[in-house]
Design a protein around this motif. Structure first.
Motif, mmCIF file in Angstrom:
data_model
loop_
_atom_site.group_PDB
_atom_site.id
_atom_site.type_symbol
_atom_site.label_atom_id
_atom_site.label_comp_id
_atom_site.label_asym_id
_atom_site.label_seq_id
_atom_site.Cartn_x
_atom_site.Cartn_y
_atom_site.Cartn_z
ATOM 1 N N PHE A 105 -1.759 -6.112 -0.891
ATOM 2 C CA PHE A 105 -0.356 -5.726 -1.047
ATOM 3 C C PHE A 105 0.373 -5.504 0.270
ATOM 4 O O PHE A 105 1.572 -5.210 0.261
ATOM 5 C CB PHE A 105 -0.270 -4.444 -1.884
ATOM 6 N N GLN A 106 -0.308 -5.650 1.386
ATOM 7 C CA GLN A 106 0.301 -5.272 2.658
ATOM 8 C C GLN A 106 1.472 -6.151 3.061
ATOM 9 O O GLN A 106 2.332 -5.726 3.828
ATOM 10 C CB GLN A 106 -0.761 -5.263 3.764
ATOM 11 N N ARG A 107 1.528 -7.387 2.574
ATOM 12 C CA ARG A 107 2.620 -8.292 2.966
ATOM 13 C C ARG A 107 3.694 -8.436 1.891
ATOM 14 O O ARG A 107 4.532 -9.323 1.965
ATOM 15 C CB ARG A 107 2.044 -9.666 3.328
ATOM 16 N N LEU A 108 3.672 -7.569 0.899
ATOM 17 C CA LEU A 108 4.713 -7.617 -0.126
ATOM 18 C C LEU A 108 6.034 -7.084 0.417
ATOM 19 O O LEU A 108 6.069 -6.238 1.304
ATOM 20 C CB LEU A 108 4.297 -6.773 -1.339
ATOM 21 N N ARG A 109 7.110 -7.601 -0.130
ATOM 22 C CA ARG A 109 8.422 -7.059 0.215
ATOM 23 C C ARG A 109 8.546 -5.643 -0.366
ATOM 24 O O ARG A 109 7.892 -5.324 -1.370
ATOM 25 C CB ARG A 109 9.535 -7.958 -0.340
ATOM 26 N N PRO A 110 9.357 -4.798 0.230
ATOM 27 C CA PRO A 110 9.484 -3.408 -0.267
ATOM 28 C C PRO A 110 9.806 -3.321 -1.755
ATOM 29 O O PRO A 110 9.263 -2.480 -2.464
ATOM 30 C CB PRO A 110 10.613 -2.839 0.595
ATOM 31 N N GLU A 111 10.704 -4.217 -2.226
ATOM 32 C CA GLU A 111 11.072 -4.154 -3.644
ATOM 33 C C GLU A 111 9.903 -4.552 -4.556
ATOM 34 O O GLU A 111 9.754 -4.030 -5.662
ATOM 35 C CB GLU A 111 12.298 -5.023 -3.941
ATOM 36 N N GLN A 112 9.064 -5.499 -4.077
ATOM 37 C CA GLN A 112 7.889 -5.884 -4.859
ATOM 38 C C GLN A 112 6.881 -4.736 -4.920
ATOM 39 O O GLN A 112 6.323 -4.438 -5.982
ATOM 40 C CB GLN A 112 7.227 -7.120 -4.247
ATOM 41 N N LEU A 113 6.664 -4.096 -3.783
ATOM 42 C CA LEU A 113 5.721 -2.980 -3.734
ATOM 43 C C LEU A 113 6.219 -1.834 -4.611
ATOM 44 O O LEU A 113 5.425 -1.181 -5.315
ATOM 45 C CB LEU A 113 5.562 -2.521 -2.286
ATOM 46 N N HIS A 114 7.529 -1.601 -4.603
ATOM 47 C CA HIS A 114 8.104 -0.541 -5.426
ATOM 48 C C HIS A 114 7.893 -0.846 -6.911
ATOM 49 O O HIS A 114 7.600 0.063 -7.708
ATOM 50 C CB HIS A 114 9.593 -0.401 -5.116
ATOM 51 N N GLU A 115 8.030 -2.103 -7.293
ATOM 52 C CA GLU A 115 7.819 -2.499 -8.687
ATOM 53 C C GLU A 115 6.373 -2.279 -9.116
ATOM 54 O O GLU A 115 6.107 -1.797 -10.220
ATOM 55 C CB GLU A 115 8.207 -3.975 -8.879
ATOM 56 N N VAL A 116 5.432 -2.599 -8.219
ATOM 57 C CA VAL A 116 4.018 -2.349 -8.517
ATOM 58 C C VAL A 116 3.780 -0.858 -8.709
ATOM 59 O O VAL A 116 3.093 -0.429 -9.646
ATOM 60 C CB VAL A 116 3.109 -2.889 -7.384
ATOM 61 N N GLU A 117 4.390 -0.059 -7.848
ATOM 62 C CA GLU A 117 4.218 1.398 -7.945
ATOM 63 C C GLU A 117 4.758 1.932 -9.265
ATOM 64 O O GLU A 117 4.102 2.745 -9.940
ATOM 65 C CB GLU A 117 4.931 2.083 -6.781
ATOM 66 N N LEU A 118 5.932 1.470 -9.672
ATOM 67 C CA LEU A 118 6.558 1.975 -10.894
ATOM 68 C C LEU A 118 5.720 1.669 -12.130
ATOM 69 O O LEU A 118 5.669 2.475 -13.070
ATOM 70 C CB LEU A 118 7.955 1.356 -11.058
#
Length: 236
Positions: free
Chosen positions: A14-27
């Motif tokens: 997940f280190q190269r995901l865009r912030p919005e993608q990482l946020h979606e994974v978190e949610l």
């Protein structure tokens, strides 16, 4: 930054995901604490996602028709497991159980599948994950089929030394606590046989045994006995 988001950012995938993608994974993910020696999932449980180990240690294994346990792998913090759900598995084929108190983030299958479609680097990371797991299992099967109990145990000691070994004044100490039954379950043997072989290796001065503690005192000689180079070990 939330704790779960920090956990996700520690995973290579997940280190190269865009912030919005990482946020979606978190949610859409959830984290859970598991006590030591607790099942995370069992064979035939619904395979509805992958797991990210944050803290602790997990073992992956299976049972034969006779009920004999086989340990296939140990999962360390930052690693994903349960990945067969990504290729259409409806039920778990193996079991996962904590070896230590563990924190695990559960990520729905649909999230990873979406990321694979959107991000080539995630797709490559998942492919590498499958490849490394297959390589690990194939290597273990080769040891099971073509080596004696002693050779299989020595190979396992070297493998554990490479991953968990730390140099000490007495030798290379394995920083993972495994019972004789655990070792037997990894190499496809019995607890009694493992106890005998460990006793032989200790008598030969190749290792020292303590309470769930192993120190390899002659790492190079052990590697030479199975025609394998000695692994590189970090200092304590």
């Amino acid at each position: 930054m939330s704790e779960r988001l920090w956990f996700l950012k520690r995973c290579d995938l997940f280190q190269r995901l865009r912030p919005e993608q990482l946020h979606e994974v978190e949610l859409r993910s959830r984290s859970r604490e598991f006590p030591r020696n607790t099942p995370v999932y069992l064979p035939a449980d619904q395979a509805d996602g992958v797991m990210l180990l944050v803290r602790g240690r997990v073992k992956i294994g299976s049972f034969t028709e006779e009920g004999k346990q086989t340990i296939l792998a140990f999962i360390e913090p930052g690693e994903l497991f349960g990945e067969l759900s990504l290729i259409g598995a409806v039920e778990r084929e193996e079991y996962a159980e904590t070896v230590e108190k563990s924190t695990i983030v559960m990520i729905p299958r649909e999230i990873i599948q979406e990321l694979i479609r959107q991000n080539p680097e995630v797709s490559l990371g998942v492919t590498k994950l499958f490849g490394l797991r297959r390589q690990r299992v194939e290597r273990r099967l080769k040891y099971l089929l073509f080596h004696s109990n002693r050779e299989r145990l020595v190979h396992l000691m070297l493998e554990l030394a490479e991953t968990y070994g730390r140099r000490t004044p007495d030798g290379v100490e394995l920083k993972i606590k495994l019972s004789h039954q655990d070792l037997a379950s990894v190499i496809g043997s019995t607890r009694e046989t493992v106890t005998v072989v460990l006793g032989e290796l200790q008598s030969e001065g190749k290792l020292k045994l303590g309470r769930r503690k192993i120190i390899l005192t002659e790492l190079a000689k052990m590697a030479e006995s199975v025609h394998q180079p000695a692994p590189a070990i970090a200092s304590a």
